[in-house]
Design a protein around this motif. Sequence first.
Motif, mmCIF file in Angstrom:
data_model
loop_
_atom_site.group_PDB
_atom_site.id
_atom_site.type_symbol
_atom_site.label_atom_id
_atom_site.label_comp_id
_atom_site.label_asym_id
_atom_site.label_seq_id
_atom_site.Cartn_x
_atom_site.Cartn_y
_atom_site.Cartn_z
ATOM 1 N N ASP A 85 -3.051 12.603 5.284
ATOM 2 C CA ASP A 85 -4.486 12.693 6.430
ATOM 3 C C ASP A 85 -5.384 11.817 5.032
ATOM 4 O O ASP A 85 -6.184 11.237 5.346
ATOM 5 C CB ASP A 85 -4.921 13.566 6.427
ATOM 6 N N GLY A 86 -5.408 11.933 3.689
ATOM 7 C CA GLY A 86 -6.794 11.559 3.315
ATOM 8 C C GLY A 86 -5.915 10.002 2.982
ATOM 9 O O GLY A 86 -7.301 9.323 3.167
ATOM 10 N N LEU A 87 -4.732 9.207 2.982
ATOM 11 C CA LEU A 87 -4.239 8.011 2.916
ATOM 12 C C LEU A 87 -5.239 7.719 4.000
ATOM 13 O O LEU A 87 -5.973 6.634 4.215
ATOM 14 C CB LEU A 87 -3.774 7.580 2.599
ATOM 15 N N ALA A 88 -5.695 8.222 5.418
ATOM 16 C CA ALA A 88 -5.364 7.363 6.578
ATOM 17 C C ALA A 88 -6.933 7.425 6.589
ATOM 18 O O ALA A 88 -7.773 6.481 7.060
ATOM 19 C CB ALA A 88 -5.609 8.110 7.689
ATOM 20 N N ASP A 89 -7.542 8.711 5.905
ATOM 21 C CA ASP A 89 -9.295 8.441 6.369
ATOM 22 C C ASP A 89 -10.231 7.803 5.180
ATOM 23 O O ASP A 89 -11.025 7.367 5.692
ATOM 24 C CB ASP A 89 -9.868 9.901 5.514
ATOM 25 N N ARG A 90 -9.149 7.389 3.844
ATOM 26 C CA ARG A 90 -9.725 6.528 3.065
ATOM 27 C C ARG A 90 -9.121 4.396 3.632
ATOM 28 O O ARG A 90 -10.335 4.434 3.594
ATOM 29 C CB ARG A 90 -9.241 6.369 1.919
ATOM 30 N N SER A 91 -8.499 4.732 4.278
ATOM 31 C CA SER A 91 -8.436 3.253 5.318
ATOM 32 C C SER A 91 -9.048 2.990 6.290
ATOM 33 O O SER A 91 -10.219 2.063 6.656
ATOM 34 C CB SER A 91 -6.567 3.230 5.897
ATOM 35 N N LYS A 92 -9.843 4.648 6.813
ATOM 36 C CA LYS A 92 -10.863 4.152 7.697
ATOM 37 C C LYS A 92 -12.307 3.612 7.112
ATOM 38 O O LYS A 92 -13.084 2.792 7.243
ATOM 39 C CB LYS A 92 -11.144 5.696 8.914
ATOM 40 N N SER A 93 -12.684 4.664 6.114
ATOM 41 C CA SER A 93 -13.803 4.008 5.373
ATOM 42 C C SER A 93 -13.794 2.517 4.500
ATOM 43 O O SER A 93 -15.043 2.076 4.087
ATOM 44 C CB SER A 93 -13.703 5.580 4.295
ATOM 45 N N VAL A 94 -12.914 2.476 4.801
ATOM 46 C CA VAL A 94 -12.657 1.065 4.038
ATOM 47 C C VAL A 94 -13.266 0.339 5.035
ATOM 48 O O VAL A 94 -13.580 -0.975 4.292
ATOM 49 C CB VAL A 94 -10.987 0.190 2.432
ATOM 50 N N LEU A 95 -12.100 0.317 6.111
ATOM 51 C CA LEU A 95 -12.604 -0.785 7.609
ATOM 52 C C LEU A 95 -13.776 -0.695 7.459
ATOM 53 O O LEU A 95 -14.765 -1.817 7.291
ATOM 54 C CB LEU A 95 -12.191 0.142 8.619
ATOM 55 N N ILE A 96 -14.807 0.347 8.028
ATOM 56 C CA ILE A 96 -16.161 0.672 8.105
ATOM 57 C C ILE A 96 -17.006 -0.493 6.699
ATOM 58 O O ILE A 96 -17.713 -1.060 6.783
ATOM 59 C CB ILE A 96 -16.618 2.236 7.925
ATOM 60 N N GLU A 97 -16.860 0.341 5.503
ATOM 61 C CA GLU A 97 -17.132 -0.820 4.378
ATOM 62 C C GLU A 97 -17.463 -2.002 4.483
ATOM 63 O O GLU A 97 -17.814 -3.477 4.715
ATOM 64 C CB GLU A 97 -17.136 -0.192 3.270
#
Length: 558
Positions: free
Chosen positions: A270-282
């Motif tokens: 789950d943590g990897l999915a969340d990080r990818s989301k944050s990267v996309l937002i940035e």
Amino acid sequence: TAQLNKIGLLKELKIYNFALIDALEVHFSSGMTCITGETGAGKSILLGGLSLVLGKRADLSALFQPDKKCVVEAVFDLTDYTLKEVFDELDLDYQSETIIRRELLPQGKSRAFVNDTPVLLQSLEQLSAHLVDIHSQNDTQILLQDSYPIMLLDALAKNENDLVSYQTQLKEYLKLDRHLQQLSDEQSKADQNFELNEFLWQELEAAQLKEGMEKPLEERLEALANVDFLQSQFGAVVQLMDNESLGLREQLIQLRGLLQSIAQKASTYDGLADRSKSVLIEVEDLLEDCMRALEGLEAHPEELQELETQWDQLHRLQQKHKVQSVAALIEIRERLNTTIQSRLDMAEKMAAIDKEKQAVYTSLKQLGGQLSEKRSSTTAVLESELQRLIQKMGMGDAAFKIEITPGENFLSNGMDQVAFLFKANKGGTFKPLKKIASGGEMSRIMLAFKTILCQYKKLPTIIFDEIDTGVSGKVSDQIAQIMVGISKQMQVLTITHLPQVAARGNHHYKVFKKEELGIVQSDLKILEGTDRVEEIAAMLSGNQLTDTAIAHAKQLLN
């Protein structure tokens, strides 16, 4: 020592180790004190000691014993004299009984004290002028000064208040005149640099200098100067990030989908999915900012030129004024503005001071006119009184004439030029006193001056040093009578060779020489009773004590 009930101004004199005096203490009283003695006995030494304590310069030859210090001390009773203001002006401690001490050390140093406070010799001399007036036959130069006849006229005319007002106004007038001259000099100096200062100020003012303006100016200048490069680079950034098939944004969306599908099968990721989301937002935020920056980039050649001109001007001004910052330029601008404004205000300030000066000038002219008018009304009285006194002293044909010529210049005592004219004989021509009067005549004229002056002005102790030399007979009696008249107004000390004068004194001292252990010294003793009769008789008969001389002496004393 015989004393009257009222003590005179000079109360006591002590002399130690001076000339031929080892130690001497003498007390004085009011009235007239006569000092006699043979020639060379030391009468002048006594006067020399007093002169020393009054501020006269001395050298080591004045020491009786070269290895000891000389001390002269005088005590003055100032109770009846308004001298506190004089002490205040000289910054001296006032006491009604004032002690002045002078010390001359063997090493050659001299010290002076007023009421035990050390004072400068100059201050002592200024104070002494208010305490003792020493007058000798060789000391008549004061009569030749223009200010002295005017002083006598002012005393008779009761000009004291007007004279004080005049001198106060004169002081203010001279102060304003000096201030005006100072401003004029400053204005002349300012005029020399005014145009340059005004040009420099205008140049700095046109630069529209503001604190901290360099950094934003530099940043804006860089942006405008590189607008083509920035547009190209931002265009490439947007293309890289927003390409429909190969753009970074599209690939991150695919990456997020892959990681979310993995997380759905295994929650461990789950943590990897969340990080990818944050990267996309940035990345999306970065893309949006870059697109706005690209849209905002626009070439402004005119603004760029203006900014380049402003930047160049800043650097040129810094180099011109040899400073490193805009803050320093602002400081120079303000300083120049102050200088320019001061120059512009100076004319107005000078006009105001000149107006004030003119008002004081008008007041001075009026006061000077009042002084002159009152003096003119007094000349006849003074001429008559001087002539009467001089005739009593054996100058029967002498006459005086006082001419007052009002002037335009402000002098310390008014605006008058006074010509004090004198003729000694009938049929003679009036000429300036300094050109025709002899030494003996000048002494008697001075005595006449003092006689009149003491009736109108409170004078200090006066000392007559053998001014009656060369006078005899009936004139001697008249001089003695005049001295007695003065002594009723002020303390009189007279060193005399005339028995007629010595006999009229309230007190009589004799100066004599004595020898102790082979050393000759001068000493002083009070004469009373028989001693005084014998001294007068000896003066009458040339030191021969005849019965006739003694009888004559008794007659004079009675």
